[in-house]
Design a protein around this motif. Sequence first.
Motif, PDB file in Angstrom:
ATOM      1  N   PHE A   1     -38.472  23.245 -14.402  1.00 62.35           N
ATOM      2  CA  PHE A   1     -39.179  22.122 -15.106  1.00 62.35           C
ATOM      3  C   PHE A   1     -39.971  21.305 -13.836  1.00 62.35           C
ATOM      4  O   PHE A   1     -41.053  20.836 -14.434  1.00 62.35           O
TER       5      PHE A   1
ATOM      6  N   LEU B   1     -43.691  12.366 -25.792  1.00 58.25           N
ATOM      7  CA  LEU B   1     -43.674  13.762 -25.719  1.00 58.25           C
ATOM      8  C   LEU B   1     -44.772  14.560 -25.940  1.00 58.25           C
ATOM      9  O   LEU B   1     -44.950  15.489 -25.517  1.00 58.25           O
TER      10      LEU B   1
ATOM     11  N   ALA C   1     -43.342  23.183 -13.723  1.00 55.39           N
ATOM     12  CA  ALA C   1     -44.065  22.974 -14.956  1.00 55.39           C
ATOM     13  C   ALA C   1     -44.916  21.671 -14.563  1.00 55.39           C
ATOM     14  O   ALA C   1     -46.100  21.424 -14.951  1.00 55.39           O
TER      15      ALA C   1
ATOM     16  N   SER D   1     -45.205  15.107 -21.982  1.00 58.06           N
ATOM     17  CA  SER D   1     -44.162  16.358 -22.211  1.00 58.06           C
ATOM     18  C   SER D   1     -43.415  16.834 -21.090  1.00 58.06           C
ATOM     19  O   SER D   1     -42.162  16.827 -21.083  1.00 58.06           O
ATOM     20  N   THR D   2     -44.055  16.927 -19.846  1.00 53.50           N
ATOM     21  CA  THR D   2     -43.441  17.555 -18.574  1.00 53.50           C
ATOM     22  C   THR D   2     -42.623  16.294 -18.164  1.00 53.50           C
ATOM     23  O   THR D   2     -41.387  16.592 -17.865  1.00 53.50           O
TER      24      THR D   2
ATOM     25  N   VAL E   1     -39.372  15.414 -20.574  1.00 55.99           N
ATOM     26  CA  VAL E   1     -38.319  16.601 -20.497  1.00 55.99           C
ATOM     27  C   VAL E   1     -37.725  16.803 -19.315  1.00 55.99           C
ATOM     28  O   VAL E   1     -36.520  17.054 -19.126  1.00 55.99           O
TER      29      VAL E   1
ATOM     30  N   PHE F   1     -33.717  15.638 -18.887  1.00 53.66           N
ATOM     31  CA  PHE F   1     -32.711  16.598 -18.759  1.00 53.66           C
ATOM     32  C   PHE F   1     -31.922  16.041 -17.460  1.00 53.66           C
ATOM     33  O   PHE F   1     -30.485  16.105 -17.363  1.00 53.66           O
TER      34      PHE F   1
END
Lengths: 215, 647
Positions: A54, A142, A57, A149-150, A153, A157
């Motif tokens: 992640f 998001l 990304a 988005s990145t 997320v 998490f």
Amino acid sequence: MTEVEAEVAVTPPHDIQHTAHAPHDPHATATGVTNTKLAIWMFLASDCLFFGAFISAYLLYRGRPGGEGPTAAEIYNIPFTSVTSFILLMSSLTMVLALAAIMRGDYRRLRIWLLATALFGSVFIGGQVFEFTEFYREGLTLSSNLSGSTFFVLTGFHGAHVTIGIIWLLSLWGLATQGKLSVGDSEKVEIAGLYWHFVDVVWIVIFTMVYLIPQ
Amino acid sequence: MTTVTDVLEVPARRVGVLRRPKATTGFWSWFTTVDHKKIAIMYATTALAFFVIGGVEALLLRVQLYGANGTLLTASQYNELFTMHGTTMVFLMGMPLAVAFGNYLIPLMIGARDVAFPRLNAFGYWGFLMGGIFLYSSFLLGGSAPNGGWFGYTPLTSTGLDRGFLPGHGPDFWVVGLVMLGIASTTGAINFIVTIINMRAPGMTLMRMPVFVWMMFVVAFLTLFAMPIVTAALIMVYFDRNFATNFFVAANGGEPLLYQHLFWLFGHPEVYILILPGMGIVSEILPVFSRKPLFGYAVVVFSGIAIGFMGWGVWVHHMFATGLGPVAISAFALSTMIIAVPTGVKIFNWLATTWRGALRLTTPMLFALGFIAMFTLGGLSGVLHSIVPADTQQTDTYFVVAHFHYVLFGGLVFGLFGGFYYWFPKLYARKLDERLGKLNFWTIMIGFNLTFFPMHFVGLLGMPRRTYRYDSGLGWEGMNQIETIGSFVIAFSVLIFFVNVFYSKTRGEAVGPDPWDGRTLEWTIPSPPPEYNFEEIPEVESIDDFWHRKYTEDEQGRLVRLPSGGAVAVEERTGDGHGDGHGEGHGEGHGIHMPSPSYFPLVVAIGLPIMGYAAVFQMWWLAAVGALPVLYGSYAWAIEPQTEPET
């Protein structure tokens, strides 16, 4: 070689002798590290790759145009997040104090420090909830753009990991208040601590890579 | 003997509504067992069932392609079937079947009574079963089974349902199902690693471990580090599909290629996760039936480790056709060539093991030799892919299909079949029938080559993969017909195998604990092994310790059986030589306190598919329902002692 040295050379140290007799003691393992501790290390190693994907990304996509609304970097509230990050890092200190307390058999301080750790973690999560809400208000969602988005997320998490850690700590605290954690169980606290420190270390990486390094 | 009981001082009690199960035999005991041998049998049975299902899917594909313009399947049915064939054979057959062998054999081979985490072991199995059922339930519930290929490339899979390229919830089931299977296999990997590091018998140093254990050790690390990467990639796909994130949306700056990088960063180690267990099995079989030690044990082990490391640096050869630029491609072309070296080293070591050996061409040995031949062919067509211009030509053609089936079928499946024939007597004290076994081997050998060898040619002639039909007059029809016929020969051969298993389980030749004159520890104990495996934990003095207890060499280097060697000791210790599977009858085995059965691995695992359905259909109340058994099971699991005190 003097006689003393020779004797040292042929006599194995005590712990090695102990290992050689391992099968007679069901707790002994071939390495001397307990199974559970080894397992949590393996899990954490695995989890590194999860966060690694992640974070990669995020870094790959950082500063890319596209989508709408602000990017995360444009609306970071660095002072605010620094404070909550500091509190999360301090929870590692209280975690260590909790472990030290149970190893001494000081159950009162064990309960205090476990609760303090969970509390500090909750403050961090509260800060994250506040931050996420703010960002949504300012138009970073998001789906608004890649940054959203990145960012959501990845940090989401991480937040889930912290939340699991808080539940774990509160469960241990619950056991401790019922007097079900004794010196012999100190490894249970240690293992929860390993997980907790890992989550903190991951946050140090995320805070540096995601928040602090300028675009 | 101090046991766990003395320390925990926890009185036997109920945890919640479930009383601790006691039974270790009978139907219901299978649901609560924590015995690594029973769990291994469950893994094998389930994986073989999925092998049949995946095989039937393959037969349907082959029938469709028998002639030009096949009409058996529609395009979307074909998509579902090839996706599920690949997914099944990789995640529901190959990996769990290797885990089955590992589960059964690792403790026996390193001289342990169980794995490090018996309940986690059970959870790994239940998670795998639930994941498999979950994936297949998509045929009924999803409107479509997964249909984006076993690699699920974005943006094909990641585009949301409303704007979607793929109909139905198939990709959602695929993404969530694989995450579930990933959780299960990660727990399995952790368990294997800790078991191998910590549970070895005294004297069983790392460099005395059987090669199979070594290979499973490497596989466990590969699984441990590969699974989280694909999990992250799958989560990104899930978020793109369901929450309109932009990870792979090119219009908003996302890069679909990121998915390919993440997937193959998992996917290539996955190839070694699948093949290394086969290599390990073959490394056990060849020495026994050559009556020689494995040639260059240390080199074979280090080659396996080298493959494990280098396997992380070759993933881009799956992506040569994506235009990454000459530097990246050259680097990965080189690493792809280099990784063939340790693989080649192993092949020569196996050949040298058989060199001048007293070969016994039993069925396991035939499969092992077949493995070497077929895997070498697969390796040769594989190393061709490091030649980038050739690879670019072959990408997405049947040439690639031929290549990886030579590696995974000719390699892994041959190895696993050899393993079944080799270790079956350990489980059931009977050999699988040799005549049926040889028929099994030769038919599968012929069928396999009929099916997959022509694929090299049709691939080079330009036949694309994943095409549901092709026109006549392209020169592909004859070879496709041969392939389809071959696939039914394989099916016939697999049928023979199952007949053999069912026949030999009750009527096969009854044998003692060491029917093959074995070299490793599992042959020192009765067949089937008692629940506690070893009455006395063995002390190991060398590689192939059991062999050296049976044989020595005279001055000319000829083998001499030791008069009071290990084999004799075995006969004495095991009484009738068959064992009774319980041990009580011998007055031994008392005082060995085995981990108690538990419901909770199953309880936790039941929560997973419920949360999975919640994720697929975005029914968040259902996620809460699924979280209940997970939470309840986890707490109860944590509170109950691993071993219930004796009352």
